[in-house]
Write a protein that holds these residues in place. Structure first.
Motif, PDB file in Angstrom:
ATOM      1  N   ALA A  36      15.451 -31.309  38.329  1.00 47.84           N
ATOM      2  CA  ALA A  36      14.500 -31.679  39.386  1.00 47.84           C
ATOM      3  C   ALA A  36      13.076 -31.748  38.835  1.00 47.84           C
ATOM      4  N   ALA A  37      12.713 -30.767  37.997  1.00 46.89           N
ATOM      5  CA  ALA A  37      11.378 -30.775  37.392  1.00 46.89           C
ATOM      6  C   ALA A  37      11.224 -31.966  36.460  1.00 46.89           C
ATOM      7  N   ARG A  38      12.320 -32.315  35.781  1.00 44.57           N
ATOM      8  CA  ARG A  38      12.263 -33.451  34.862  1.00 44.57           C
ATOM      9  C   ARG A  38      11.983 -34.752  35.607  1.00 44.57           C
ATOM     10  N   GLN A  39      12.612 -34.911  36.746  1.00 47.35           N
ATOM     11  CA  GLN A  39      12.382 -36.106  37.552  1.00 47.35           C
ATOM     12  C   GLN A  39      10.907 -36.217  37.950  1.00 47.35           C
ATOM     13  N   SER A  40      10.283 -35.054  38.177  1.00 47.54           N
ATOM     14  CA  SER A  40       8.860 -35.038  38.532  1.00 47.54           C
ATOM     15  C   SER A  40       8.005 -35.553  37.385  1.00 47.54           C
ATOM     16  N   VAL A  41       8.330 -35.145  36.172  1.00 48.60           N
ATOM     17  CA  VAL A  41       7.570 -35.596  35.003  1.00 48.60           C
ATOM     18  C   VAL A  41       7.689 -37.103  34.854  1.00 48.60           C
ATOM     19  N   GLU A  42       8.888 -37.604  34.994  1.00 47.66           N
ATOM     20  CA  GLU A  42       9.088 -39.044  34.824  1.00 47.66           C
ATOM     21  C   GLU A  42       8.348 -39.838  35.911  1.00 47.66           C
ATOM     22  N   ARG A  43       8.276 -39.264  37.104  1.00 45.51           N
ATOM     23  CA  ARG A  43       7.526 -39.919  38.178  1.00 45.51           C
ATOM     24  C   ARG A  43       6.032 -39.932  37.864  1.00 45.51           C
ATOM     25  N   ILE A  44       5.524 -38.821  37.314  1.00 45.53           N
ATOM     26  CA  ILE A  44       4.108 -38.745  36.932  1.00 45.53           C
ATOM     27  C   ILE A  44       3.780 -39.827  35.901  1.00 45.53           C
ATOM     28  N   VAL A  45       4.681 -40.013  34.933  1.00 44.83           N
ATOM     29  CA  VAL A  45       4.454 -41.030  33.899  1.00 44.83           C
ATOM     30  C   VAL A  45       4.471 -42.422  34.505  1.00 44.83           C
ATOM     31  N   ARG A  46       5.448 -42.674  35.354  1.00 44.92           N
ATOM     32  CA  ARG A  46       5.549 -44.003  35.983  1.00 44.92           C
ATOM     33  C   ARG A  46       4.314 -44.332  36.798  1.00 44.92           C
ATOM     34  N   GLU A  47       3.837 -43.333  37.537  1.00 43.47           N
ATOM     35  CA  GLU A  47       2.702 -43.564  38.437  1.00 43.47           C
ATOM     36  C   GLU A  47       1.362 -43.398  37.727  1.00 43.47           C
ATOM     37  N   GLU A  48       1.414 -43.036  36.437  1.00 40.53           N
ATOM     38  CA  GLU A  48       0.223 -42.879  35.600  1.00 40.53           C
ATOM     39  C   GLU A  48      -0.800 -41.914  36.221  1.00 40.53           C
ATOM     40  N   LYS A  49      -0.279 -40.814  36.749  1.00 39.53           N
ATOM     41  CA  LYS A  49      -1.160 -39.761  37.252  1.00 39.53           C
ATOM     42  C   LYS A  49      -1.798 -39.022  36.077  1.00 39.53           C
ATOM     43  N   VAL A  50      -2.961 -38.460  36.302  1.00 35.58           N
ATOM     44  CA  VAL A  50      -3.661 -37.734  35.239  1.00 35.58           C
ATOM     45  C   VAL A  50      -3.235 -36.270  35.306  1.00 35.58           C
ATOM     46  N   ILE A  51      -2.316 -35.897  34.431  1.00 34.60           N
ATOM     47  CA  ILE A  51      -1.808 -34.521  34.362  1.00 34.60           C
ATOM     48  C   ILE A  51      -1.861 -34.068  32.908  1.00 34.60           C
ATOM     49  N   TYR A  52      -2.450 -32.898  32.694  1.00 38.01           N
ATOM     50  CA  TYR A  52      -2.640 -32.379  31.330  1.00 38.01           C
ATOM     51  C   TYR A  52      -1.323 -32.353  30.554  1.00 38.01           C
ATOM     52  N   GLY A  53      -1.389 -32.840  29.341  1.00 38.18           N
ATOM     53  CA  GLY A  53      -0.272 -32.749  28.414  1.00 38.18           C
ATOM     54  C   GLY A  53       0.843 -33.734  28.660  1.00 38.18           C
ATOM     55  N   ILE A  54       0.795 -34.422  29.812  1.00 39.55           N
ATOM     56  CA  ILE A  54       1.793 -35.449  30.112  1.00 39.55           C
ATOM     57  C   ILE A  54       1.171 -36.820  29.907  1.00 39.55           C
ATOM     58  N   THR A  55       0.006 -37.000  30.515  1.00 39.18           N
ATOM     59  CA  THR A  55      -0.707 -38.282  30.358  1.00 39.18           C
ATOM     60  C   THR A  55      -2.109 -38.066  29.796  1.00 39.18           C
ATOM     61  N   THR A  56      -2.332 -36.894  29.199  1.00 37.90           N
ATOM     62  CA  THR A  56      -3.613 -36.633  28.514  1.00 37.90           C
ATOM     63  C   THR A  56      -3.328 -36.022  27.144  1.00 37.90           C
ATOM     64  N   ASP A  69       3.027 -45.923  27.744  1.00 37.23           N
ATOM     65  CA  ASP A  69       3.838 -46.403  26.619  1.00 37.23           C
ATOM     66  C   ASP A  69       3.720 -45.493  25.392  1.00 37.23           C
ATOM     67  N   ASP A  70       2.737 -44.592  25.409  1.00 36.84           N
ATOM     68  CA  ASP A  70       2.480 -43.743  24.237  1.00 36.84           C
ATOM     69  C   ASP A  70       2.869 -42.281  24.440  1.00 36.84           C
ATOM     70  N   VAL A  71       3.481 -41.952  25.578  1.00 34.36           N
ATOM     71  CA  VAL A  71       3.720 -40.523  25.854  1.00 34.36           C
ATOM     72  C   VAL A  71       4.732 -39.900  24.884  1.00 34.36           C
ATOM     73  N   GLU A  72       5.684 -40.716  24.396  1.00 35.89           N
ATOM     74  CA  GLU A  72       6.627 -40.167  23.414  1.00 35.89           C
ATOM     75  C   GLU A  72       5.936 -39.913  22.088  1.00 35.89           C
ATOM     76  N   ASP A  73       5.115 -40.852  21.658  1.00 36.63           N
ATOM     77  CA  ASP A  73       4.357 -40.654  20.417  1.00 36.63           C
ATOM     78  C   ASP A  73       3.447 -39.430  20.520  1.00 36.63           C
ATOM     79  N   LEU A  74       2.902 -39.223  21.707  1.00 34.51           N
ATOM     80  CA  LEU A  74       2.027 -38.064  21.921  1.00 34.51           C
ATOM     81  C   LEU A  74       2.767 -36.764  21.589  1.00 34.51           C
TER      82      LEU A  74
END
Length: 491
Positions: A36-56, A69-74
């Protein structure tokens, strides 16, 4: 098989996994929370929300936005750049503990990793593949970043492991066990390294050894009591009940039980009115160490089941909060406290050694020598004990009172908890050798007194110990005896 939930891991279970190779599995209910938590992370990435360590970015780079597109490289860059561990690796048993504890923490379902990450960690435990993790390089806040990065490398098929009593490239061991390396996705690198598992794992192993050592110290002190014809009245229950510390009462009771049928201990006034503090105050000093160990155990049991990464995901992703659960201050203080407490077992033991070997303080042959003057006997064993005790005093200087800013002052207060845990472990190692020396000297003293007069319990210890270290009939290379007894006590 032990089932991990993220909330119920106990010292009894950890002991079975670490030292009896009990296998582990994840509870199905916990894996649902993880998913369930994992689904939340993937939603944050899709919606490009600003969340520390996920999209920053991380640390001072937390204000740098990362394209989806760069979150895996991060995450890939995070593990490589943070794998800055230095020095000798942690003992293999500590590495095993670290993998176990990280998997348990992720099972709480607050971290946002895929279940496969936890499954891989548990495979490492069950197949005894233990990452090579350098001991130095952690500040103990923002998590044990450097050590845990070396752990994470193994999941990628990089770094090194201990496997089948050999040190080898990780990929070699993974191939032998049919384990495929993984590719980290959003937040997973951060979730693996943003935690206190290095200091906690070291602390857990140190505590388990300290607990055993504290028990052994009481048997050894009892033999010294017989060797010096100590006064048993000082262990009378009424004295200790009058003060009120349960641990002190318990130590006195165990000493009385060990010596219950001894013909070597004396009553007050029979030979002396009072013994020196190193004999008379065994319950008070050893009891205080037990009080500390109980405190340490309580903190470690909380930390073993704690969510210590950042950010944490709550309410199925509706609430994602950046906080500071990675800060190791609770464990740093506990480790410093344990180092001090165990050092005291060595301090009082060394004073008992002095009373066993010093002809001005007893009626035994000088330095327990078979030919005083021609042969030195245990003279230099006391030197060695004194050296270890002095080293402990420097190691017991608290690491937790130190701090140094990092990440361009974003991380401006750190715990140094990993240093504290490493120092505590070294203090325990030194103390075991001091107690080994006391045991050797105590055994020799009771031989002079007459082993047939020993208590049943101490006589049993004597017989087993004599299989490890023979009687001192002539000077020999005593370091071999000390190490043999040390290894026996550790086993």
């Amino acid at each position: 098989m032990i089932t991990l939930t993220g909330n119920t891991l106990s010292f009894t279970q950890v002991n079975k996994v670490l030292f009896k190779n009990e296998k582990v599995m994840a509870s199905a209910e916990s894996l649902k929370k993880v998913e369930a938590a994992r689904q939340s992370v993937e939603r944050i990435v899709r919606e490009e929300k600003v969340i520390y360590g996920i999209t920053t970015g991380f640390g001072k780079f937390s204000d740098v936005l990362i394209h989806k597109d760069d979150v895996e490289d991060l995450q890939y860059h995070l593990i490589h750049s943070h794998a800055c561990g230095l020095g000798e690796p942690f003992p293999e048993i500590v590495s095993r503990s670290m993998v176990l504890l990280r998997a348990n923490a992720l099972l709480k379902g607050y971290s946002g990793v895929r279940p496969i990450i936890i499954e891989r960690l548990l495979e490492l435990v069950n197949k005894k593949i233990h990452p090579v993790i350098p001991q130095q390089g952690s500040l103990g806040a923002s998590g044990d970043l450097a050590p845990l990065s070396h752990l994470a490398l193994v999941l990628l098929g990089e770094g090194e492991v201990f496997y089948q009593n050999k040190r080898m490239p990780s990929m070699e061991a993974l191939v032998k066990e049919g384990i495929s390396p993984i590719t980290l996705t959003a937040k997973e690198g951060l979730a693996l390294i943003n935690g206190t598992q290095a200091m906690t794992a070291m602390g857990v192993v140190a505590y388990l050894e300290a607990e055993k050592l504290a028990c052994q110290s009481e048997v050894i002190a009892s033999i010294t009591m017989e060797g010096l014809r100590g006064i048993i009245d000082a262990f009378d229950e009424d004295i200790h009940l009058a003060r009120g510390y349960q641990e002190q009462v318990d130590v006195a009771r165990r000493i009385r039980e060990y010596l219950s049928d001894s013909k070597l201990v004396t009553r007050q006034g029979e030979i002396r009115v009072q013994d020196a503090y190193s004999l008379r105050c065994i319950p008070q000093v050893h009891g205080a160490t037990w009080q500390t160990l109980n405190y340490v155990k309580e903190k470690l049991e909380i930390e073993m089941n704690a969510a210590t990464d950042n950010p944490l995901i709550f309410d199925e992703g509706r609430k994602v909060i950046s906080g500071g659960n990675f800060h190791g201050q609770p464990i740093a203080l506990a480790m410093d406290f344990m180092a001090i407490a165990v050092a005291e077992l060595a301090n009082i033991s060394e004073r008992r050694i002095e009373r066993l070997v010093n002809p001005q303080l007893n009626d035994l042959p000088a330095f327990l020598s078979p030919q005083p003057g021609l042969q030195s006997g245990a003279m230099i064993m006391q030197y060695a004990a004194a050296s270890l005790v002095s080293e402990n005093k420097t190691l017991a200087h608290p690491a937790s009172v130190d701090s140094i800013p990092s990440s361009a002052n974003q991380e401006d207060h750190v715990s140094m908890g990993t240093i504290a845990s490493r120092h505590a472990y070294q203090v325990i190692t030194n103390t075991r050798r001091v107690l080994a020396i006391e045991a050797i000297c105590g055994l020799q003293a009771v031989e002079y007194r007459g082993i047939e007069k020993m208590a049943t319990a101490t006589r049993a210890f004597f017989e087993k110990a004599r299989e490890i270290t023979p009687s001192i009939t002539a000077d020999r290379i005593f370091s071999k005896d000390i190490e043999s007894v040390n290894d026996w006590l550790k086993r």
